[in-house]
Scaffold this motif. Structure first.
Motif, mmCIF file in Angstrom:
data_model
loop_
_atom_site.group_PDB
_atom_site.id
_atom_site.type_symbol
_atom_site.label_atom_id
_atom_site.label_comp_id
_atom_site.label_asym_id
_atom_site.label_seq_id
_atom_site.Cartn_x
_atom_site.Cartn_y
_atom_site.Cartn_z
ATOM 1 N N VAL A 98 0.847 -1.210 0.000
ATOM 2 C CA VAL A 98 0.000 0.000 0.000
ATOM 3 C C VAL A 98 0.877 1.254 0.000
ATOM 4 C CG1 VAL A 98 -1.640 1.305 1.422
ATOM 5 C CG2 VAL A 98 -2.029 -1.137 0.998
ATOM 6 N N THR A 99 1.991 1.200 0.697
ATOM 7 C CA THR A 99 2.916 2.343 0.695
ATOM 8 C C THR A 99 3.598 2.484 -0.668
ATOM 9 O OG1 THR A 99 3.263 1.962 3.040
ATOM 10 C CG2 THR A 99 4.817 3.444 1.950
ATOM 11 N N ASP A 100 3.984 1.361 -1.260
ATOM 12 C CA ASP A 100 4.579 1.406 -2.613
ATOM 13 C C ASP A 100 3.613 2.057 -3.602
ATOM 14 O OD1 ASP A 100 6.806 0.038 -1.699
ATOM 15 O OD2 ASP A 100 6.172 -1.912 -2.481
ATOM 16 N N MET A 101 2.351 1.650 -3.541
ATOM 17 C CA MET A 101 1.346 2.234 -4.448
ATOM 18 C C MET A 101 1.240 3.745 -4.226
ATOM 19 S SD MET A 101 -1.810 -0.429 -4.121
ATOM 20 C CE MET A 101 -1.769 -2.067 -4.858
ATOM 21 N N SER A 102 1.261 4.146 -2.955
ATOM 22 C CA SER A 102 1.141 5.576 -2.624
ATOM 23 C C SER A 102 2.346 6.345 -3.165
ATOM 24 C CB SER A 102 1.049 5.752 -1.099
ATOM 25 O OG SER A 102 -0.075 5.062 -0.597
ATOM 26 N N LEU A 103 3.541 5.794 -2.970
ATOM 27 C CA LEU A 103 4.752 6.475 -3.440
ATOM 28 C C LEU A 103 4.790 6.530 -4.964
ATOM 29 C CD1 LEU A 103 7.322 4.983 -0.893
ATOM 30 C CD2 LEU A 103 6.731 7.412 -1.131
ATOM 31 N N ASP A 104 4.412 5.439 -5.612
ATOM 32 C CA ASP A 104 4.400 5.429 -7.083
ATOM 33 C C ASP A 104 3.443 6.486 -7.616
ATOM 34 O OD1 ASP A 104 6.217 3.394 -7.126
ATOM 35 O OD2 ASP A 104 4.754 1.800 -7.508
ATOM 36 N N TRP A 105 2.311 6.614 -6.955
ATOM 37 C CA TRP A 105 1.329 7.606 -7.419
ATOM 38 C C TRP A 105 1.863 9.030 -7.221
ATOM 39 C CZ3 TRP A 105 -1.725 11.488 -5.122
ATOM 40 C CH2 TRP A 105 -2.768 11.965 -5.929
ATOM 41 N N LEU A 106 2.534 9.239 -6.080
ATOM 42 C CA LEU A 106 3.104 10.579 -5.835
ATOM 43 C C LEU A 106 4.157 10.914 -6.899
ATOM 44 C CD1 LEU A 106 3.564 10.582 -1.943
ATOM 45 C CD2 LEU A 106 1.987 12.022 -3.272
ATOM 46 N N LYS A 107 4.956 9.916 -7.261
ATOM 47 C CA LYS A 107 6.028 10.156 -8.252
ATOM 48 C C LYS A 107 5.450 10.458 -9.636
ATOM 49 C CE LYS A 107 9.223 7.296 -5.630
ATOM 50 N NZ LYS A 107 9.627 5.896 -5.351
ATOM 51 N N ASP A 108 4.292 9.872 -9.928
ATOM 52 C CA ASP A 108 3.685 10.042 -11.263
ATOM 53 C C ASP A 108 2.711 11.207 -11.367
ATOM 54 O OD1 ASP A 108 5.046 7.913 -12.192
ATOM 55 O OD2 ASP A 108 3.385 6.477 -12.032
ATOM 56 N N ARG A 109 2.457 11.885 -10.255
ATOM 57 C CA ARG A 109 1.392 12.906 -10.270
ATOM 58 C C ARG A 109 1.829 14.130 -11.080
ATOM 59 N NH1 ARG A 109 4.805 14.704 -6.622
ATOM 60 N NH2 ARG A 109 4.712 16.926 -6.131
ATOM 61 N N ASN A 110 0.870 14.992 -11.340
ATOM 62 C CA ASN A 110 1.173 16.285 -11.954
ATOM 63 C C ASN A 110 1.698 17.215 -10.864
ATOM 64 O OD1 ASN A 110 1.131 18.844 -13.008
ATOM 65 N ND2 ASN A 110 -1.101 18.909 -13.332
ATOM 66 N N PRO A 111 2.959 17.667 -10.959
ATOM 67 C CA PRO A 111 3.515 18.475 -9.867
ATOM 68 C C PRO A 111 2.906 19.873 -9.772
ATOM 69 C CG PRO A 111 5.101 18.282 -11.665
ATOM 70 C CD PRO A 111 3.934 17.417 -12.039
ATOM 71 N N ASP A 112 2.106 20.250 -10.748
ATOM 72 C CA ASP A 112 1.580 21.619 -10.763
ATOM 73 C C ASP A 112 0.201 21.761 -10.136
ATOM 74 O OD1 ASP A 112 3.889 22.489 -12.049
ATOM 75 O OD2 ASP A 112 3.080 21.894 -14.003
ATOM 76 N N ALA A 113 -0.378 20.663 -9.677
ATOM 77 C CA ALA A 113 -1.700 20.751 -9.038
ATOM 78 C C ALA A 113 -1.616 20.108 -7.658
ATOM 79 C CB ALA A 113 -2.749 20.041 -9.894
ATOM 80 N N PRO A 114 -2.402 20.591 -6.701
ATOM 81 C CA PRO A 114 -2.353 19.990 -5.361
ATOM 82 C C PRO A 114 -2.929 18.578 -5.376
ATOM 83 C CG PRO A 114 -4.151 21.573 -5.491
ATOM 84 C CD PRO A 114 -3.403 21.669 -6.794
ATOM 85 N N PHE A 115 -2.576 17.813 -4.358
ATOM 86 C CA PHE A 115 -3.083 16.435 -4.302
ATOM 87 C C PHE A 115 -3.634 16.111 -2.921
ATOM 88 C CE2 PHE A 115 1.477 16.045 -3.188
ATOM 89 C CZ PHE A 115 1.405 15.312 -2.008
#
Ligand code: CA
Length: 475
Positions: free
Chosen positions: A155-172
Motif C-alpha cells: 500500500v505504501t509502494d502504491m502511494s509512493l508510485d502515485w506521488l512520483k507520477d502525479r502532476n507536480p503543478d496541481a495539489p493532491f
C-alpha cells in the motif's frame, strides 16, 4: 489566481489505538516514525469517533455525517448512502488530484466502490496481510488481482508510485489507508522476532470483573482468551488454564503480534515522510496519521472496540503542516471523525455541503479554539449483540469530565440476538475520579444533578443531529 491550498496526505490505519503510539505515551511500544509527525506538528488528545467500528467510522469520515444519516450504522448489510456528498469528489471537482490505496471497507460493488478519485486500488473487505488481493478499475470495469508481498509495504509502494507520477503543478489529496493492525495480526518477516524473549506490560484493567456494569459483563466474546481464534493467537487455546491465567497468556500472544504489525506501519509511515522531505514537499503538505477508531489492548480484559469506553472511543490524531501548526503542540478540545472532511475542504478553500454535520478543526490546529467550540460529543453504537462479540447497542454523551452511556436494549437491528436477556442500563463515569471507567456512579445520589444536565445535553445533541428516534427519553 487564488492559492490552490496545500497537499494532503491522510494516512489511516485500522484499529490502531493511541496507547500503542509512543507520542501518546505508550508503555508497550515505540513508534519513532509516527512520532515524527507529532514532533513536527500537533497531537490531538480528545479526538473521538462517533461509532467505534470500521465501516461506520469510514463513512463518517468521507461524508461528514453520523451513522444515522449516512446509513452505515453497522458492518453489513447496512450501506453508506452513495448519493451523499463526500470530500474526495469535492476536492477532485476543485482541482485536486485524488487517490486512495489500501483499505476501503465500504463495499466494492459498482455503487459502493470508491468515487471521486483519479486513481484507486483497494482491498476487498478486510483484505489479507500476505499476498493480498486488490480491486481497481480500468476501462474494462472492476478488476481483481493479487500482489505478492506484505500488505503494508504494498500500500505504501502504491502511494509512493502515485506521488512520483502525479502532476507536480496541481495539489493532491492522497489517502493511504492501511489494513494493519486489524486482526488477525499477521506480522511480516522483518518484525516477527520482536518481543520474543520479553513480556509486554499488562494494562491496569486486564482483570476487570465488570462489577456494576452488567452490559460490559455480557460482552464475554470480546474477552482476551477463550473466544479468540487460532488465527488470532497462532496457537490452540489451552482451555485447561484458569480464566485469569488464560487471559494473561492470550494477552501476550495477541498483543505481541499487534505491536509487530504496527512496527511495519511505522516503518512505512517513515518511507512516506522521507519522500516528502527529499522532494521538498513537506512544507506545503498536511500529513495526518489517524485510525478509524481505537482498540482495547487488553483494557477491561478485552480486545476489539465497539464500546464507548475511552480506549475504543479515542482516535489517535496527529498532524503536521509547518505553515500553520506549531511543532510539538498538543490540543485537548473535543474533535470528531465527522470533522475531518470539513478540515479538508477548508484547506482547499471549498465550501461545505449542507449535509456535513462536523466542523473544521483548522482553528484548533492553529492554536485558536473558537469560543463556541463544542464541549460535548454524541456517540452511538448500533450493532446490537451480533452473536460474535455480544456488545450491546448503546448511545451516550461525553464531556471533558463525564461520560453518560445508555444501553437501550431494544434489539431493533438484530432481534433475538440477546435482547431477551438484557435490561436497559445507564452508566455514568466521572473521568477525573475514575479515568479507567471501573466505577459506574449512575446510582450515586451526589451525581443526580449532573445526570440531569447530561441527559438534557444528550437529548439536545440527538435533536440537533437528527437522531430523532431516541430523543424523547424512555427512562
Ligand atoms: Ca477499524
Amino acid at each position: 489566481m487564488a492559492d490552490p491550498g496545500p497537499n494532503i496526505i491522510f494516512i489511516m490505519s485500522d484499529d490502531h489505538a493511541s496507547h500503542a503510539m509512543s507520542c501518546y505515551g505508550s508503555q508497550i511500544n515505540q513508534t519513532p516514525n509516527i512520532d515524527r509527525i507529532a514532533k513536527g506538528g500537533m497531537r490531538l488528545d480528545n479526538c473521538f469517533c462517533t461509532n467505534a467500528l470500521c465501516t461506520p467510522s469510514r463513512a463518517s469520515i468521507l461524508t461528514g455525517t453520523y451513522s444515522h444519516i449516512n446509513g452505515a450504522t453497522t458492518l453489513s448489510p447496512a450501506r453508506m448512502n452513495p448519493d451523499l456528498a463526500a470530500f474526495p469528489q469535492l476536492l477532485q471537482d476543485n482541482g485536486y488530484q485524488t487517490a486512495i490505496f489500501g483499505k476501503w471497507h465500504l463495499g466494492t460493488e459498482p455503487d459502493s466502490c470508491p468515487k471521486g478519485f483519479d486513481d484507486w486500488t483497494v482491498l476487498p473487505g478486510q483484505g489479507r496481510y500476505h499476498n493480498p488481493e486488490f480491486i481497481c478499475e480500468n476501462e474494462n470495469g472492476l478488476q481483481r488481482y493479487t500482489e505478492t508481498g506484505y500488505v503494508t509495504d504494498i500500500v505504501t509502494d502504491m502511494s509512493l508510485d502515485w506521488l512520483k507520477d502525479r502532476n507536480p503543478d496541481a495539489p493532491f489529496c492522497l489517502l493511504c489507508h492501511h489494513k494493519a493492525p486489524h486482526r488477525p495480526w499477521y506480522p511480516d518477516e522483518k518484525h516477527a522476532g520482536m518481543f520474543l524473549n520479553e513480556d509486554v506490560p499488562e494494562p491496569e484493567t486486564l482483570y476487570d470483573d465488570y462489577s456494576n456494569r452488567a452490559s460490559a459483563a455480557e460482552a464475554a466474546r470480546m474477552r482476551v482468551g477463550p473466544h479468540m481464534s487460532y488465527r488470532d493467537l497462532k496457537s490452540e487455546v489451552p482451555e485447561e488454564l484458569p480464566e485469569k491465567q488464560l487471559r494473561a497468556w492470550a494477552y501476550q500472544r495477541y498483543i505481541k503480534d499487534y505491536l509487530r504489525v504496527i512496527a511495519s506501519v511505522d516503518d512505512n509511515v517513515g518511507r512516506l515522510l522521507d519522500y516528502l522531505e527529499e522532494e521538498g514537499l513537506d512544507e506545503n503538505t498536511m500529513v495526518i496519521y489517524t485510525s478509524d477508531q481505537g482498540f482495547f489492548l487488553g483494557d477491561h480484559g478485552w480486545f476489539d472496540k465497539r464500546f464507548m469506553y475511552e480506549e475504543a472511543l479515542r482516535m489517535p490524531f496527529i498532524v503536521k503542516y509547518p505553515k500553520e501548526i506549531e511543532p510539538g503542540s498538543v490540543n485537548d478540545d473535543i474533535a470528531l471523525n465527522v470533522d475531518f472532511p470539513s478540515l479538508f475542504l477548508d484547506l482547499a478553500g471549498v465550501s461545505e455541503p449542507e449535509s456535513f454535520q462536523g466542523r473544521s478543526i483548522r482553528p484548533l490546529l492553529r492554536g485558536e479554539t473558537p469560543d463556541d467550540w463544542r464541549d460535548s460529543m454524541y456517540y452511538r453504537y448500533w450493532m446490537h449483540g451480533d452473536g460474535c462479540h455480544n456488545a450491546y447497542a448503546h448511545y451516550g454523551i461525553r464531556t471533558k469530565r463525564y461520560k453518560l452511556i445508555y444501553y437501550y436494549a431494544d434489539g431493533l437491528n438484530q432481534p433475538g440476538t440477546g435482547d431477551e436477556i438484557h435490561e436497559p442500563e445507564w452508566e455514568l463515569f466521572d473521568l477525573h475520579q475514575d479515568p479507567c471507567e471501573l466505577h459506574n456512579v449512575y446510582n450515586d445520589p451526589q451525581y443526580a444533578s449532573i445526570i440531569k444536565d447530561l441527559k438534557e445535553e444528550l437529548h439536545r445533541l440527538q435533536a440537533e443531529l437528527r437522531d430523532e428516534r431516541y430523543y424523547k427519553d424512555r427512562d
